[in-house]
Every structure is written in structure tokens, then in C-alpha cells.
Scaffold this motif. Sequence first.
Motif, PDB file in Angstrom:
ATOM      1  N   ILE A   2      -3.257  -0.384  -1.576  1.00 22.02           N
ATOM      2  CA  ILE A   2      -2.409   0.345  -2.324  1.00 22.02           C
ATOM      3  C   ILE A   2      -2.149   1.420  -2.335  1.00 22.02           C
ATOM      4  O   ILE A   2      -2.202   3.160  -2.991  1.00 22.02           O
ATOM      5  N   VAL A   3      -3.463   2.047  -4.301  1.00 20.31           N
ATOM      6  CA  VAL A   3      -3.254   3.398  -4.541  1.00 20.31           C
ATOM      7  C   VAL A   3      -4.781   4.021  -3.675  1.00 20.31           C
ATOM      8  O   VAL A   3      -4.305   5.298  -4.489  1.00 20.31           O
ATOM      9  N   THR A   4      -4.779   3.488  -2.438  1.00 23.14           N
ATOM     10  CA  THR A   4      -5.823   4.679  -2.184  1.00 23.14           C
ATOM     11  C   THR A   4      -5.497   5.156  -0.934  1.00 23.14           C
ATOM     12  O   THR A   4      -5.411   6.189  -0.310  1.00 23.14           O
ATOM     13  N   LEU A   5      -4.152   5.268  -0.671  1.00 18.19           N
ATOM     14  CA  LEU A   5      -3.674   5.520   0.799  1.00 18.19           C
ATOM     15  C   LEU A   5      -3.046   6.462   0.872  1.00 18.19           C
ATOM     16  O   LEU A   5      -2.818   7.124  -0.676  1.00 18.19           O
ATOM     17  N   ASN A   6      -3.082   7.500   1.592  1.00 20.38           N
ATOM     18  CA  ASN A   6      -2.619   8.413   1.163  1.00 20.38           C
ATOM     19  C   ASN A   6      -1.102   8.731   2.083  1.00 20.38           C
ATOM     20  O   ASN A   6      -0.938   8.607   3.180  1.00 20.38           O
ATOM     21  N   MET A   7      -0.674   8.915   0.951  1.00 25.28           N
ATOM     22  CA  MET A   7       1.411   9.050   0.949  1.00 25.28           C
ATOM     23  C   MET A   7       1.642   9.959   1.781  1.00 25.28           C
ATOM     24  O   MET A   7       2.712   9.935   2.187  1.00 25.28           O
ATOM     25  N   ASP A   8       0.815  11.159   2.516  1.00 24.91           N
ATOM     26  CA  ASP A   8       1.384  11.769   3.503  1.00 24.91           C
ATOM     27  C   ASP A   8       0.806  11.221   4.683  1.00 24.91           C
ATOM     28  O   ASP A   8       1.987  12.293   5.591  1.00 24.91           O
ATOM     29  N   ILE A   9       0.401  10.578   4.948  1.00 29.08           N
ATOM     30  CA  ILE A   9       0.387  10.061   6.653  1.00 29.08           C
ATOM     31  C   ILE A   9       1.889   8.987   6.597  1.00 29.08           C
ATOM     32  O   ILE A   9       1.872   7.434   5.380  1.00 29.08           O
ATOM     33  N   ASP A  10       2.607   9.233   7.439  1.00 27.45           N
ATOM     34  CA  ASP A  10       3.425   8.505   7.805  1.00 27.45           C
ATOM     35  C   ASP A  10       3.114   6.885   7.591  1.00 27.45           C
ATOM     36  O   ASP A  10       4.334   6.303   6.886  1.00 27.45           O
ATOM     37  N   ILE A  21      -6.929 -15.542  -6.607  1.00 23.17           N
ATOM     38  CA  ILE A  21      -6.027 -15.280  -6.325  1.00 23.17           C
ATOM     39  C   ILE A  21      -6.090 -14.000  -6.909  1.00 23.17           C
ATOM     40  O   ILE A  21      -5.460 -12.780  -6.525  1.00 23.17           O
ATOM     41  N   SER A  22      -6.050 -13.855  -7.895  1.00 33.01           N
ATOM     42  CA  SER A  22      -6.346 -12.341  -9.260  1.00 33.01           C
ATOM     43  C   SER A  22      -7.274 -11.324  -8.387  1.00 33.01           C
ATOM     44  O   SER A  22      -6.598 -10.360  -8.865  1.00 33.01           O
ATOM     45  N   LYS A  23      -7.876 -12.082  -8.241  1.00 33.84           N
ATOM     46  CA  LYS A  23      -9.191 -11.537  -7.760  1.00 33.84           C
ATOM     47  C   LYS A  23      -9.009 -10.112  -6.654  1.00 33.84           C
ATOM     48  O   LYS A  23      -8.631  -9.591  -6.304  1.00 33.84           O
ATOM     49  N   ALA A  24      -8.026 -11.108  -5.813  1.00 29.94           N
ATOM     50  CA  ALA A  24      -7.540 -10.630  -4.014  1.00 29.94           C
ATOM     51  C   ALA A  24      -6.370  -9.683  -4.216  1.00 29.94           C
ATOM     52  O   ALA A  24      -6.289  -8.827  -3.822  1.00 29.94           O
ATOM     53  N   GLN A  25      -5.175 -10.026  -5.449  1.00 31.38           N
ATOM     54  CA  GLN A  25      -4.210  -8.593  -6.103  1.00 31.38           C
ATOM     55  C   GLN A  25      -5.322  -7.507  -6.160  1.00 31.38           C
ATOM     56  O   GLN A  25      -4.573  -6.655  -5.763  1.00 31.38           O
ATOM     57  N   ASN A  26      -5.872  -7.515  -7.149  1.00 32.82           N
ATOM     58  CA  ASN A  26      -6.617  -6.211  -7.146  1.00 32.82           C
ATOM     59  C   ASN A  26      -6.843  -6.254  -6.289  1.00 32.82           C
ATOM     60  O   ASN A  26      -7.208  -4.268  -6.745  1.00 32.82           O
ATOM     61  N   ILE A  27      -7.819  -6.151  -5.231  1.00 35.80           N
ATOM     62  CA  ILE A  27      -7.660  -5.708  -4.233  1.00 35.80           C
ATOM     63  C   ILE A  27      -7.009  -5.299  -3.416  1.00 35.80           C
ATOM     64  O   ILE A  27      -6.603  -4.115  -2.494  1.00 35.80           O
ATOM     65  N   ILE A  28      -6.636  -6.013  -3.025  1.00 36.22           N
ATOM     66  CA  ILE A  28      -5.050  -5.463  -2.667  1.00 36.22           C
ATOM     67  C   ILE A  28      -3.956  -4.093  -3.602  1.00 36.22           C
ATOM     68  O   ILE A  28      -3.635  -3.065  -2.313  1.00 36.22           O
TER      69      ILE A  28
END
Length: 133
Positions: A65-73, A54-61
Amino acid sequence: MAVINPYQTYQDNSVNTATPAELTLMLYNGCIKFIGQAKKAISEKNIEEKHINISKAQNIINELIVTLNMDIDISTEMKRLYDFINQRLIEANIKNELKLLEEAEGFVIEFRDTWKEVIIINRKRQHAQGGLV
């Protein structure tokens, strides 16, 4: 002399030569794999293995999240959904509930399948325009 593992070499090369879209697909697949292993661990009452996966799955999630381009709606909505999945993983880890893992897994599978379709559509579009696939 070091022993060369051909499987590991192949995996390393796959990651090093993958496009950003393919890396995202790999992350989704990895997350699904770890959730599956956590489900198995819960059914076998192996708490340590459940927690690790579960920790590995959380790390992937979290990586998604951190790789999202927040300039895109749509990124704002994706972040909310990833946060929801993360919360389900936390609850599943605490409560040892398969249902919560299955809920998180369902979202990740849906995202993965949608992402695959996006990759296919983009490759077809590039091919039609005479670009490299």
C-alpha cells in the motif's frame, strides 16, 4: 568467529540487487507463504503461530500500500483491493477462519501471477528494443 550462512547471504544479495519489480514479486510471494503458514497453524489449532503469520502477511500488504504511486489511476483501485485483503486477514485472525484466509490468498496469488506477466512482457519489450534485461 561468526559463522556465515550461505543461504542468508544469497537471500540478502537477491534483495539488494533486485529491481523494484522483482522486489514487488518477492513481497507477493512472501505474503502467499505467510498466509499458507497461517492456514496450517489454524488447522493445527496453533493460535500464536497463526497470529504471527497473519501479522507478517498484513505487514507485506501494508508495504504494498505505502509503495503505491498514487499519481497513477489504477493505484486507487489497488489500494482498495489491498485494504480489502487486509480486512480479510484481520477477520481471519479474529475468527480463525480458513475461508477468509483462502479468499485473501486468492487475491494475492492473482496479483502475483499478473505481476509476473508484466515483468515478462517488460523484459521482452526491453530485449526487443536492444535494452538490458
